[in-house]
Design a protein around this motif. Structure first.
Motif, PDB file in Angstrom:
ATOM      1  N   SER A   1       6.163  10.761   0.604  1.00 56.18           N
ATOM      2  CA  SER A   1       7.347  10.247  -0.074  1.00 56.18           C
ATOM      3  C   SER A   1       7.284  10.515  -1.580  1.00 56.18           C
ATOM      4  CB  SER A   1       7.474   8.747   0.197  1.00 56.18           C
ATOM      5  OG  SER A   1       8.550   8.210  -0.520  1.00 56.18           O
ATOM      6  N   GLY A   2       6.138  10.268  -2.185  1.00 57.50           N
ATOM      7  CA  GLY A   2       5.998  10.478  -3.626  1.00 57.50           C
ATOM      8  C   GLY A   2       6.002  11.937  -4.029  1.00 57.50           C
TER       9      GLY A   2
ATOM     10  N   GLY B   1     -10.888   6.758   3.167  1.00 52.57           N
ATOM     11  CA  GLY B   1     -10.723   5.362   3.573  1.00 52.57           C
ATOM     12  C   GLY B   1      -9.251   5.034   3.687  1.00 52.57           C
ATOM     13  N   ALA B   2      -8.537   5.880   4.404  1.00 55.11           N
ATOM     14  CA  ALA B   2      -7.081   5.858   4.402  1.00 55.11           C
ATOM     15  C   ALA B   2      -6.446   4.654   5.072  1.00 55.11           C
ATOM     16  CB  ALA B   2      -6.559   7.133   5.070  1.00 55.11           C
ATOM     17  N   GLY B   3      -7.196   3.936   5.897  1.00 57.75           N
ATOM     18  CA  GLY B   3      -6.596   2.797   6.577  1.00 57.75           C
ATOM     19  C   GLY B   3      -5.572   3.244   7.601  1.00 57.75           C
ATOM     20  N   LEU B   4      -4.424   2.613   7.588  1.00 57.26           N
ATOM     21  CA  LEU B   4      -3.370   2.924   8.560  1.00 57.26           C
ATOM     22  C   LEU B   4      -2.476   4.041   8.044  1.00 57.26           C
ATOM     23  CD1 LEU B   4      -2.596  -0.742   9.617  1.00 57.26           C
ATOM     24  CD2 LEU B   4      -4.075   0.907  10.762  1.00 57.26           C
ATOM     25  N   ASP B   5      -1.339   4.256   8.675  1.00 59.21           N
ATOM     26  CA  ASP B   5      -0.491   5.414   8.385  1.00 59.21           C
ATOM     27  C   ASP B   5       0.298   5.335   7.083  1.00 59.21           C
ATOM     28  OD1 ASP B   5      -0.744   7.119  10.932  1.00 59.21           O
ATOM     29  OD2 ASP B   5      -0.397   5.096  11.701  1.00 59.21           O
ATOM     30  N   GLN B   6       0.272   4.218   6.390  1.00 59.65           N
ATOM     31  CA  GLN B   6       1.030   4.095   5.144  1.00 59.65           C
ATOM     32  C   GLN B   6       0.564   5.093   4.090  1.00 59.65           C
ATOM     33  OE1 GLN B   6       1.258   0.115   3.579  1.00 59.65           O
ATOM     34  NE2 GLN B   6       1.086  -0.749   5.620  1.00 59.65           N
ATOM     35  N   THR B   7      -0.689   5.508   4.162  1.00 63.19           N
ATOM     36  CA  THR B   7      -1.257   6.430   3.185  1.00 63.19           C
ATOM     37  C   THR B   7      -0.520   7.759   3.177  1.00 63.19           C
ATOM     38  OG1 THR B   7      -3.404   5.416   3.458  1.00 63.19           O
ATOM     39  CG2 THR B   7      -3.374   7.631   2.555  1.00 63.19           C
ATOM     40  N   ARG B   8      -0.512   8.403   4.306  1.00 65.23           N
ATOM     41  CA  ARG B   8       0.113   9.726   4.427  1.00 65.23           C
ATOM     42  C   ARG B   8       1.611   9.642   4.152  1.00 65.23           C
ATOM     43  NH1 ARG B   8      -2.003  14.104   8.225  1.00 65.23           N
ATOM     44  NH2 ARG B   8      -3.606  12.545   8.487  1.00 65.23           N
TER      45      ARG B   8
ATOM     46  N   THR C   1       0.817  -1.208   0.000  1.00 65.63           N
ATOM     47  CA  THR C   1       0.000   0.000   0.000  1.00 65.63           C
ATOM     48  C   THR C   1       0.853   1.261   0.000  1.00 65.63           C
ATOM     49  OG1 THR C   1      -1.764  -1.163   1.124  1.00 65.63           O
ATOM     50  CG2 THR C   1      -1.859   1.221   1.180  1.00 65.63           C
ATOM     51  N   GLY C   2       1.905   1.299   0.794  1.00 67.30           N
ATOM     52  CA  GLY C   2       2.766   2.476   0.831  1.00 67.30           C
ATOM     53  C   GLY C   2       3.329   2.797  -0.538  1.00 67.30           C
ATOM     54  N   GLY C   3       3.717   1.776  -1.281  1.00 66.81           N
ATOM     55  CA  GLY C   3       4.239   1.980  -2.634  1.00 66.81           C
ATOM     56  C   GLY C   3       3.187   2.537  -3.580  1.00 66.81           C
ATOM     57  N   THR C   4       1.962   2.083  -3.429  1.00 69.22           N
ATOM     58  CA  THR C   4       0.872   2.587  -4.272  1.00 69.22           C
ATOM     59  C   THR C   4       0.663   4.071  -4.029  1.00 69.22           C
ATOM     60  OG1 THR C   4      -0.200   0.425  -4.258  1.00 69.22           O
ATOM     61  CG2 THR C   4      -1.575   2.308  -4.839  1.00 69.22           C
ATOM     62  N   TYR C   5       0.663   4.471  -2.755  1.00 62.23           N
ATOM     63  CA  TYR C   5       0.486   5.889  -2.434  1.00 62.23           C
ATOM     64  C   TYR C   5       1.706   6.711  -2.838  1.00 62.23           C
ATOM     65  CZ  TYR C   5      -4.020   5.308  -0.270  1.00 62.23           C
ATOM     66  OH  TYR C   5      -5.351   5.075  -0.073  1.00 62.23           O
ATOM     67  N   ARG C   6       2.885   6.132  -2.768  1.00 60.84           N
ATOM     68  CA  ARG C   6       4.096   6.822  -3.217  1.00 60.84           C
ATOM     69  C   ARG C   6       3.979   7.125  -4.720  1.00 60.84           C
ATOM     70  NH1 ARG C   6       7.104   4.154  -0.445  1.00 60.84           N
ATOM     71  NH2 ARG C   6       7.394   2.342  -1.766  1.00 60.84           N
TER      72      ARG C   6
END
Length: 183
Positions: free
Chosen positions: A57-58, A45-52, A20-25
């Motif tokens: 990062s991106g 629907g951000a889920g956990l902190d990987q979104t932000r 998920t973090g890579g997708t948001y990046r």
């Protein structure tokens, strides 16, 4: 059936997987050249902190954008979301709305509310980036499942809870979003 006796949940926290973090990046990288300085971005629907973390990062260092989250199930987060109720998101306020792997874990009636939140939150001319996991055809490999009411959907029983899963393939998601946008 025993599936009917259990609580069925629409839980956006289930969207957080290792990638998920890579997708948001990648989403942040895409948006960095499309948004004006100091834009406002919301993750629905951000889920956990990987979104932000992924979006930051991106977008790169010193990007100056404001990133907000809407997550109705904030348990387990390091940083609380700005919104836990989609009704609290300001109308026509954000330059971009992002929602990854949410539409595939909620039932159709909840999916309609998610889409409303996305389209309601974005300014005219803004960006809506919506993604889901692809349909992999693996519905029959799940041992504890019951078919859902729509094509490529199922209820999966895990650890005492039953959650919804919907696969999207080809142009199905694109067609769904475009159809919703016309309403």
């Amino acid at each position: 059936s025993e599936f009917m006796e259990e609580t069925r949940v629409n839980d956006t926290r289930k969207t957080q997987v290792a990638t998920t973090g890579g997708t948001y990046r990648k989403t942040g990288d895409y948006l960095k050249d499309k948004l004006p300085p100091k834009s406002k971005i919301i993750s629905i629907g951000a889920g956990l902190d990987q979104t932000r973390e992924g979006l930051h990062s991106g977008l790169g260092e010193n990007h100056g954008h404001t990133i907000h989250d809407m997550e109705p199930n904030p348990e387990g987060r390091k940083t609380p979301p700005e919104y836990t109720d989609a009704e609290d998101i300001p109308h026509n306020h954000y330059d971009a709305a992002v929602s990854h792997n949410v539409l595939n874990v909620v039932e159709p009636h909840v999916r309609e509310h998610v889409m409303h939140s996305i389209f309601n939150s974005v300014k005219e001319g803004g960006h809506a980036i919506i993604g889901t996991r692809k349909w992999s055809g693996d519905i029959n490999t799940n041992k504890n499942y019951e078919p859902g009411d729509e094509p490529k959907s199922m209820w999966v029983k895990k650890k005492g809870a039953t959650s919804y899963q919907k696969g999207f393939d080809g142009n199905e998601l694109k067609d769904y979003v475009e159809d919703y946008a016309k309403r």
